[in-house]
Design an enzyme around this catalytic site. Structure first.
Site, PDB file in Angstrom:
ATOM      1  N   LYS A 127       0.929  -1.146   0.056  1.00 34.28           N
ATOM      2  CA  LYS A 127      -0.182  -0.147   0.136  1.00 34.28           C
ATOM      3  C   LYS A 127       0.888   1.388   0.038  1.00 34.28           C
ATOM      4  CE  LYS A 127      -2.794  -2.225   3.218  1.00 34.28           C
ATOM      5  NZ  LYS A 127      -3.820  -2.297   4.225  1.00 34.28           N
ATOM      6  N   ASP A 163      -6.585  -5.350   9.602  1.00 36.51           N
ATOM      7  CA  ASP A 163      -7.862  -5.055   9.566  1.00 36.51           C
ATOM      8  C   ASP A 163      -9.104  -6.013   9.174  1.00 36.51           C
ATOM      9  OD1 ASP A 163      -7.032  -5.259   6.904  1.00 36.51           O
ATOM     10  OD2 ASP A 163      -7.237  -3.351   6.563  1.00 36.51           O
TER      11      ASP A 163
END
Length: 420
Positions: A127, A163
């Site tokens: 990311k 997450d």
């Protein structure tokens, strides 16, 4: 399925593209967790600190969002964790809890190999992060050292998670049939509940419940060549120009960090071939990263025959000469890109559902692509229905603040089980 089984195997994990790390989270919420908990949530360009109070099914939350500057995302690792500690300190003083020692759940949404509920070693950055000195290190230890350097707040880290685990736990708190957590946002990943007997990597206790949440890290699927037959020239170009070429190939076909660029390259090629906009594009359209993933959502949100959002997107791109036919064709390009992403995710979920072989499963889902795109939910359900075993029931449940609430719930469950 083959890659998941390779990832679960002790002897085969090193060669597996899908790593299937045990999270050491064995118990799901029962709805009776109580207490006040801190949560830290790092998974992209924003970082959140949360104070969460649980009281027998009731939930109260205070939170603050902090930016993670590009210089920190790609700088030295100690600077990143100093930044996190500073944000935590700022929030603690705002909430007047700087002198309390509260249990803390740390959502760290990057591929990690866990060696316990409070030990996770970063295997590789994703990311857009590339902080030096962090890969291979225990991120909990780095966090604790940064907090100790400041010396102005006190914490007790009870759990580190990503997450997907947070999303599963958050949804399971409300729906006890939740056994899969899914993220489709900046990146993509999934976790699921696996029987301990199938986890060759397991080195924890064998007490009840004989299950554990598995962090698949499925964004790395394709690293062993499994996606070579379906990669397009656009996928290969995006991968080549990324900061991690050859890695996270599945993610690069699905997630919000890349979908806009896939669409842009398609539109750019069609424009240069004279098939769109009369062959006249714009600097923004022809610039790498110039077509944001949110544009796909906006274009596809128009009703049939209406191009209001599409023309607003084109105006931002500096294209004001588009015909209605151009708008229709642009929408078709966006639909092709998002449909492929949704079908790929749906295929992955069908594999997990078939592997678990439960009669009914709720999938907790979070992430901007799922949350805001008008058709991704429907497309995923279509693909899953085609591929799951006959009679198997499933449901997709949008998570409410999965990463934050989930981190607190993992800490709460850990505190609850430690007290029994």
């Amino acid at each position: 399925m083959k890659q998941i089984n390779l990832g679960l195997g002790k002897e085969t994990n090193a060669q597996a593209a899908v790593k299937c790390f045990p999270t050491y989270v064995k118990e799901l919420p029962n709805g009776h967790e109580r207490g006040r908990f801190l949560a830290l949530d790092l998974g992209g360009t924003n970082f959140r600190v949360l104070l969460i109070e649980l009281n027998d099914g009731n939930f109260k939350m205070e939170s603050k969002i902090f930016a993670v500057p590009q210089s920190i995302m790609q700088g030295a690792g100690h600077e990143l964790f100093d930044h996190i500690a500073e944000c935590l300190s700022t929030f603690a003083h705002m909430q007047h809890i700087e002198h309390e020692v509260l249990p803390l759940g740390f959502t760290f949404s990057f591929p990690c190999s866990q060696h316990g509920l409070t030990e996770a070693r970063l295997t590789q950055w994703t990311k857009g992060f590339s902080c030096s000195g962090v890969e291979g290190e225990d991120v909990v230890k780095l966090l604790e050292e940064a907090i100790e350097r400041r010396g102005d707040v006190k914490i007790k880290v009870c759990a580190v998670l990503n997450d997907t685990t947070g999303t599963l736990m958050s949804c399971a708190w409300k729906n006890h049939n939740t056994y899969i957590g899914l993220i489709i946002g900046t990146g993509t990943n999934a976790c699921y509940v696996e029987r301990l007997e199938n986890v060759g990597l397991w080195d924890g206790d064998w007490e009840e419940p004989k299950q554990v949440l598995i962090n698949t890290e499925w964004g790395a699927f394709g690293g062993g060549g499994d996606l070579d037959s379906v990669l397009t020239e656009y996928d290969r170009d995006i991968d080549q120009h990324s900061i991690n070429p050859g890695r996270q190939l599945f993610e690069k076909m699905i997630s919000g960090m890349y979908l806009g660029e896939v669409a842009r390259q398609l539109v750019q090629k069609l424009t240069k071939q004279g098939l769109l906009f009369g062959g006249q594009g714009s600097d923004a359209l022809f610039e790498r990263g110039g077509f944001f993933t949110k544009y796909i959502t906006e274009v596809e949100s128009d009703a049939p025959g209406d191009y209001t959002n599409c023309r607003m997107v084109l105006e931002e791109l500096g294209i004001e000469h588009a015909t209605d036919e151009d708008c229709e064709n642009l929408r078709y390009v966006c639909e092709v890109v998002s449909r492929r992403a949704a079908f790929l995710v749906g295929t992955g979920l069908a594999v997990l559902l078939n592997k678990m072989d439960r009669p009914s499963v709720t999938v907790g889902v979070d992430g901007s692509v799922y949350r805001y795109h008008p058709h991704v939910h429907r497309l995923m359900c279509e693909q899953i229905s085609r591929l799951v075993r006959p009679g198997m029931k499933f449901d997709l449940m949008l998570s409410e603040d999965g990463s934050g609430r989930g981190a607190a719930l993992v800490a709460a469950v850990a505190s609850r089980t430690a007290a029994t």
